[in-house]
Design an enzyme around this catalytic site. Structure first.
Site, short mmCIF file in Angstrom:
data_model
loop_
_atom_site.label_atom_id
_atom_site.label_comp_id
_atom_site.label_asym_id
_atom_site.label_seq_id
_atom_site.Cartn_x
_atom_site.Cartn_y
_atom_site.Cartn_z
N LYS A 281 -4.13 16.32 -6.92
CA LYS A 281 -5.31 16.15 -6.05
C LYS A 281 -5.96 17.47 -5.68
CE LYS A 281 -2.61 12.38 -4.05
NZ LYS A 281 -1.25 12.81 -3.78
N HIS B 162 -8.65 14.65 -2.60
CA HIS B 162 -7.55 14.27 -1.69
C HIS B 162 -8.02 13.62 -0.39
CE1 HIS B 162 -3.19 15.54 -0.65
NE2 HIS B 162 -3.50 14.44 0.00
N SER C 90 10.99 9.31 -2.19
CA SER C 90 12.36 9.51 -1.71
C SER C 90 12.97 10.68 -2.44
CB SER C 90 13.21 8.25 -1.92
OG SER C 90 14.52 8.52 -1.45
N TYR D 60 0.87 19.91 -1.68
CA TYR D 60 2.31 19.64 -1.49
C TYR D 60 3.16 20.86 -1.86
CZ TYR D 60 0.83 14.68 -1.43
OH TYR D 60 0.21 13.49 -1.16
N LYS E 182 -3.71 3.51 -18.84
CA LYS E 182 -2.91 2.60 -18.00
C LYS E 182 -2.14 3.39 -16.98
CE LYS E 182 -2.20 -1.09 -21.27
NZ LYS E 182 -1.27 -1.73 -22.18
N PRO F 289 1.17 3.27 -14.53
CA PRO F 289 2.38 2.51 -14.21
C PRO F 289 2.37 2.03 -12.76
CG PRO F 289 2.94 4.54 -15.39
CD PRO F 289 1.48 4.63 -15.01
N ASP G 15 3.41 11.30 -8.42
CA ASP G 15 2.25 11.63 -7.59
C ASP G 15 2.49 12.94 -6.86
OD1 ASP G 15 -0.34 10.50 -6.21
OD2 ASP G 15 0.91 11.32 -4.60
P1 NDP Z 1 6.74 6.40 2.14
O1 NDP Z 1 6.19 5.19 2.79
O2 NDP Z 1 6.92 6.42 0.68
O3 NDP Z 1 8.15 6.70 2.85
C1 NDP Z 1 8.95 7.78 2.49
C2 NDP Z 1 10.10 7.87 3.50
O4 NDP Z 1 10.91 6.68 3.40
C3 NDP Z 1 11.02 9.04 3.28
O5 NDP Z 1 11.40 9.50 4.58
C4 NDP Z 1 12.22 8.44 2.55
O6 NDP Z 1 13.40 9.14 2.89
C5 NDP Z 1 12.26 7.02 3.10
N1 NDP Z 1 12.69 6.01 2.09
C6 NDP Z 1 12.29 5.94 0.80
N2 NDP Z 1 12.85 4.88 0.19
C7 NDP Z 1 13.61 4.27 1.11
C8 NDP Z 1 14.44 3.11 1.07
N3 NDP Z 1 14.56 2.39 -0.02
N4 NDP Z 1 15.10 2.76 2.20
C9 NDP Z 1 14.97 3.51 3.34
N5 NDP Z 1 14.19 4.62 3.44
C10 NDP Z 1 13.52 4.98 2.33
O7 NDP Z 1 5.88 7.63 2.68
P2 NDP Z 1 5.00 8.82 2.14
O8 NDP Z 1 4.09 9.12 3.26
O9 NDP Z 1 5.81 9.89 1.57
O10 NDP Z 1 4.08 8.18 0.98
C11 NDP Z 1 4.47 8.11 -0.37
C12 NDP Z 1 3.70 9.08 -1.24
O11 NDP Z 1 2.30 8.82 -1.17
C13 NDP Z 1 3.79 10.54 -0.80
O12 NDP Z 1 5.03 11.11 -1.08
C14 NDP Z 1 2.62 11.12 -1.55
O13 NDP Z 1 2.94 11.29 -2.90
C15 NDP Z 1 1.58 10.03 -1.34
N6 NDP Z 1 0.75 10.27 -0.12
C16 NDP Z 1 -0.58 10.54 -0.31
C17 NDP Z 1 -1.38 10.81 0.76
C18 NDP Z 1 -2.83 11.08 0.55
O14 NDP Z 1 -3.50 11.58 1.47
N7 NDP Z 1 -3.38 10.79 -0.61
C19 NDP Z 1 -0.88 10.85 2.16
C20 NDP Z 1 0.52 10.49 2.26
C21 NDP Z 1 1.28 10.20 1.15
P3 NDP Z 1 14.19 10.13 1.88
O15 NDP Z 1 13.20 10.91 1.09
O16 NDP Z 1 14.96 10.98 2.82
O17 NDP Z 1 15.06 9.26 1.03
#
Ligand code: NDP
Length: 321
Positions: free
Chosen positions: A80, A113, A266, A51, A13, A15, A46
């Site tokens: 990944k 990835h 975040s 990273y 599973k 989450p 993740d």
């Molecule tokens: P997200 O859409 O999760 O956005 C993250 C950003 O939003 C950060 O700048 C964070 O700021 C801000 N944020 C988070 N929560 C809030 C909130 N409640 N209110 C306002 N701002 C907020 O973007 P990501 O591109 O990071 O995607 C999430 C995850 O997906 C990645 O971290 C990674 O693990 C994965 N990913 C995978 C990829 C792939 O190729 N497989 C490519 C891109 C992402 P702060 O941290 O400063 O709080």
């Protein structure tokens, strides 16, 4: 409240909410985020080889496991295989490197990835050079990692419909999950429909529209393409207000109600807490329809991998050019 999970074809599973960790490589910052996440009920993390933070995650997990505050089987850790490792002789060495950094015997989910393969770089800042690849042959090597007990489930990320279909048709062990960019403005309805018909659980990356993407591409001297902000969109705000929730809650809950997992990133403790506080409200049919109508499609793709233009010339480039 315990976080709900979705069933994977592997029998395990996943989450429904996980902590994203891309661009979280500052040791103190990520440590704080991970502790805040685990204290607030996150059990899914993740990460990825690229990273460069698996060692930090490994250390924090180890502390939680050793103190007995959490058991290994309660955690769900995804990592990944990088583009540099998409070759039959590289899968095993790369998963072993990740396991060593994470200080784990197995990961829960191991993903390819990105569908484009590149030659191995000594340094993460070295330029990319693409090389030919055969996804089916590489997939067989991922299957071997399941057999060897190094990962419980395997999947793909950033693959398009045709590429997923090819894996599905040739797999001995079916892909359990497909991780793709997904948010209110880029909903990828057709790809999700196909994946869900195949019982592949879709994980939405950048579910908040990746507002930090500009910071990433600035390293390559580029600017992120202008995309609408989920947090500022009037309709999202209207729906948030109606439920006494935040725009982030609406964006994430929209995905959960489509049976899509979310992995918001975040490093800010109160946002980490906010992003899992999703289980005391339900978007009604009208909300879901209004949000569905905000889909812009390809033009709203944020993580377009255009930071390395050479990738787009590879025959396995997954996105429209
Ligand atoms: P997200 O859409 O999760 O956005 C993250 C950003 O939003 C950060 O700048 C964070 O700021 C801000 N944020 C988070 N929560 C809030 C909130 N409640 N209110 C306002 N701002 C907020 O973007 P990501 O591109 O990071 O995607 C999430 C995850 O997906 C990645 O971290 C990674 O693990 C994965 N990913 C995978 C990829 C792939 O190729 N497989 C490519 C891109 C992402 P702060 O941290 O400063 O709080």
């Amino acid at each position: 409240m315990a976080v709900p999970s979705f069933e994977l074809v592997s029998g395990y599973k996943i989450p429904a909410v996980g902590l994203g960790t891309w661009q979280s490589s500052d040791e103190k910052e990520l440590e704080g985020a991970l502790n805040a996440a685990l204290e607030n009920g996150y059990r899914h993390i993740d990460t990825a080889f690229v990273y460069q933070n698996e060692h930090i995650i490994g250390r924090v997990i180890k502390e939680w496991l050793t103190s007995g505050k959490v058991k290994r089987e309660e955690l769900f850790i995804t990592t990944k295989l990088p583009m540099d490792g998409i070759a039959t002789d590289k899968v095993e060495p790369y998963i072993k490197k990740s396991l060593e950094s994470l200080q784990l015997d197995y990961v829960d989910l191991y993903l390819i990835h990105f569908p484009v393969a590149t030659s191995e770089r000594k340094n993460p800042t070295d330029p990319f050079q693409t090389i030919p690849t055969d996804h089916v042959a590489v997939w067989k090597k991922l299957e071997e990692q399941v057999d060897a007990g190094r990962t419980r489930s395997i999947g793909i990320s950033n693959f398009n419909l045709k590429q997923v279909e090819r894996i599905v048709k040739n797999a001995r062990i079916k892909p359990a999950s497909l991780q793709i960019e997904n948010h209110i403005f880029l909903q990828q309805k057709e790809l999700i429909k196909y994946a869900q018909e195949q019982e592949i659980v879709v994980v939405a990356y950048s579910p908040l529209g990746s507002p930090g993407y500009g910071k990433f591409v600035a390293r390559f001297g580029l600017e992120a393409k202008p995309v609408p902000s989920i947090f500022e969109h009037p309709k999202v705000n209207e729906i948030a207000k109606k439920h006494g929730k935040t725009p982030a809650h609406v964006a994430l809950k929209f995905q959960l109600q489509r049976k899509v997992v979310v992995i918001p990133k975040s490093v800010t403790a109160n946002r980490v807490k906010e992003n899992i506080n999703l289980f005391d409200f339900t978007l009604d049919e009208q909300d879901m329809k209004a949000l569905s109508d905000l889909d812009v499609g390809e033009a709203a793709r944020v993580c377009d991998f255009k930071f390395a233009p050479v990738l787009a010339d590879h025959p396995e480039w997954p996105f429209p050019k």
